[in-house]
Design a protein around this motif. Structure first.
Motif, PDB file in Angstrom:
ATOM      1  N   ALA A 165     -72.485  -2.326 -10.294  1.00 16.55           N
ATOM      2  CA  ALA A 165     -72.443  -1.341 -11.378  1.00 16.55           C
ATOM      3  C   ALA A 165     -71.201  -0.467 -11.253  1.00 16.55           C
ATOM      4  CB  ALA A 165     -73.707  -0.490 -11.352  1.00 16.55           C
ATOM      5  N   HIS A 166     -70.828  -0.177 -10.027  1.00 16.44           N
ATOM      6  CA  HIS A 166     -69.688   0.717  -9.805  1.00 16.44           C
ATOM      7  C   HIS A 166     -68.357   0.019 -10.080  1.00 16.44           C
ATOM      8  CE1 HIS A 166     -67.881   4.354  -8.133  1.00 16.44           C
ATOM      9  NE2 HIS A 166     -67.090   3.611  -7.394  1.00 16.44           N
ATOM     10  N   LEU A 167     -68.274  -1.259  -9.732  1.00 14.96           N
ATOM     11  CA  LEU A 167     -66.996  -1.980  -9.845  1.00 14.96           C
ATOM     12  C   LEU A 167     -66.884  -2.812 -11.115  1.00 14.96           C
ATOM     13  CD1 LEU A 167     -66.560  -3.447  -6.230  1.00 14.96           C
ATOM     14  CD2 LEU A 167     -65.434  -1.440  -7.191  1.00 14.96           C
ATOM     15  N   GLY A 168     -68.029  -3.168 -11.673  1.00 16.56           N
ATOM     16  CA  GLY A 168     -68.022  -4.143 -12.754  1.00 16.56           C
ATOM     17  C   GLY A 168     -68.278  -5.522 -12.184  1.00 16.56           C
ATOM     18  N   ALA A 169     -68.926  -6.374 -12.970  1.00 16.92           N
ATOM     19  CA  ALA A 169     -69.375  -7.670 -12.470  1.00 16.92           C
ATOM     20  C   ALA A 169     -68.208  -8.532 -11.994  1.00 16.92           C
ATOM     21  CB  ALA A 169     -70.170  -8.397 -13.548  1.00 16.92           C
ATOM     22  N   GLU A 170     -67.130  -8.520 -12.752  1.00 19.69           N
ATOM     23  CA  GLU A 170     -66.021  -9.410 -12.427  1.00 19.69           C
ATOM     24  C   GLU A 170     -65.355  -9.027 -11.107  1.00 19.69           C
ATOM     25  OE1 GLU A 170     -63.194  -9.870 -15.597  1.00 19.69           O
ATOM     26  OE2 GLU A 170     -61.745 -10.811 -14.248  1.00 19.69           O
ATOM     27  N   ARG A 171     -65.090  -7.747 -10.952  1.00 19.91           N
ATOM     28  CA  ARG A 171     -64.422  -7.312  -9.729  1.00 19.91           C
ATOM     29  C   ARG A 171     -65.340  -7.466  -8.528  1.00 19.91           C
ATOM     30  NH1 ARG A 171     -62.382  -1.579 -10.236  1.00 19.91           N
ATOM     31  NH2 ARG A 171     -61.103  -2.139  -8.433  1.00 19.91           N
ATOM     32  N   MET A 172     -66.632  -7.296  -8.764  1.00 21.03           N
ATOM     33  CA  MET A 172     -67.568  -7.481  -7.654  1.00 21.03           C
ATOM     34  C   MET A 172     -67.535  -8.937  -7.199  1.00 21.03           C
ATOM     35  SD  MET A 172     -69.772  -5.992  -5.639  1.00 21.03           S
ATOM     36  CE  MET A 172     -70.983  -6.583  -4.447  1.00 21.03           C
ATOM     37  N   GLN A 173     -67.451  -9.845  -8.161  1.00 28.47           N
ATOM     38  CA  GLN A 173     -67.388 -11.267  -7.815  1.00 28.47           C
ATOM     39  C   GLN A 173     -66.092 -11.576  -7.066  1.00 28.47           C
ATOM     40  OE1 GLN A 173     -69.932 -13.455  -8.105  1.00 28.47           O
ATOM     41  NE2 GLN A 173     -68.584 -14.685  -6.826  1.00 28.47           N
ATOM     42  N   GLN A 174     -65.001 -10.980  -7.510  1.00 23.83           N
ATOM     43  CA  GLN A 174     -63.717 -11.187  -6.814  1.00 23.83           C
ATOM     44  C   GLN A 174     -63.788 -10.651  -5.388  1.00 23.83           C
ATOM     45  OE1 GLN A 174     -60.974  -9.169  -9.399  1.00 23.83           O
ATOM     46  NE2 GLN A 174     -60.732 -10.918 -10.789  1.00 23.83           N
ATOM     47  N   LEU A 175     -64.459  -9.501  -5.240  1.00 24.21           N
ATOM     48  CA  LEU A 175     -64.617  -8.916  -3.910  1.00 24.21           C
ATOM     49  C   LEU A 175     -65.378  -9.879  -2.998  1.00 24.21           C
ATOM     50  CD1 LEU A 175     -64.471  -6.430  -1.981  1.00 24.21           C
ATOM     51  CD2 LEU A 175     -66.612  -5.661  -2.985  1.00 24.21           C
ATOM     52  N   ARG A 176     -66.493 -10.380  -3.502  1.00 19.83           N
ATOM     53  CA  ARG A 176     -67.296 -11.339  -2.724  1.00 19.83           C
ATOM     54  C   ARG A 176     -66.463 -12.556  -2.338  1.00 19.83           C
ATOM     55  NH1 ARG A 176     -72.454 -11.273  -2.073  1.00 19.83           N
ATOM     56  NH2 ARG A 176     -72.171 -13.411  -1.421  1.00 19.83           N
TER      57      ARG A 176
END
Lengths: 144, 144
Positions: free
Chosen positions: A119-130
């Motif tokens: 929620a804090h980063l947005g779905a796309e950036r969270m996926q990139q982080l993972r």
DNA sequence: TATAGTAGTTCGTTGATAGGACTAGTTTAG
DNA sequence: CTAAACTAGTCCTATCAACGAACTACTATA
């Protein structure tokens, strides 16, 4: 104006926060006699049981440390030691019903944390982080 | 086929790897009487010195723990305690010349790690990783 | 100025960690 | 097929990290 913190320190901050939250969630649900180090060891236990030396390797701790942790987990009723049918020297550390009951609570808190981060980063950036973290694992995790 | 590991665990793996490397780099350069917990505390010391209670807060440990760590650091010659001119109860923990000499070595190893990670991920994704972690800090670091 | 609050320390306890030595069981070289 | 080498786990011991509670010395406030 502060200097840029190293990525590894930022990871440390976030992972400690998550570990503390999972730990507290378990405490509140009655699993209040298990520590963070102990749960980390338990995370390495396979469904059919795992040798102590393998657990030590997975958690990156010495055998003696693993012995001490398993002792405490056994006394608290989270694990049991059974003989390994394939090797008389070895024993398999297995989760008891109590430990299995704790897992969904830990997973649920884990999931809540991931949701908040997403929620804090947005779905796309969270996926990139993972994805980035998963790739980094190849050069930072000595055991797969 | 393994389950997706939680992002926080992946961060733990990478940050531990980095901490161990920095620790070992210092050991090899003669700073072999300082532990990871002690260096973490030292990282919170400002150039002009910092109160023990502030160090404890920054490292997220209790005052008593900070006292013990400072005791050891002082005995090993890394820090000194001087009276705080603005408050007779307080004392400022300051780095000695020896500690200051260690900093560039730690920073250099830190930099090497970041370079390796950047080489592994590519510059752009590494930057995205840093940005995401920095933003996550806002919701995971209780002290700024 | 009495009292409430704060900074740091001391005491005592628990947990995590590991080096070294040891026991019991397994594998292998000859 | 046995002696020697190896391996899994434990025991002993020691050090470090961590913190609740109680305390001392100093400061701020009512």
């Amino acid at each position: 104006m502060e200097r840029e913190l190293p990525a590894s320190l930022l990871m440390f901050i976030a992972s400690r926060s998550a570990a503390n939250r999972i730990f507290e969630a378990l405490q509140e649900r009655g699993f209040d006699d298990v520590t963070i180090a102990q749960s980390r060891l338990m995370m390495g236990i396979d469904p059919e049981g795992t040798r102590l030396s393998v657990l030590a390797e997975r958690a990156q701790i010495a055998k003696q440390t693993a012995t001490a942790l398993v002792d405490k987990l056994e006394r608290a009723g989270y694990v049991e030691r059974v003989v390994d049918p394939t090797d008389g020297r070895a024993r398999l550390v297995r989760m008891t019903a109590r430990a299995k009951k704790a897992i969904p609570h830990a997973r649920a808190e884990e999931e809540r944390i991931e949701q908040e981060w997403r929620a804090h980063l947005g779905a796309e950036r969270m996926q990139q982080l993972r994805d980035a973290l998963t790739e980094l694992r190849m050069i930072t995790d000595p055991y797969q």
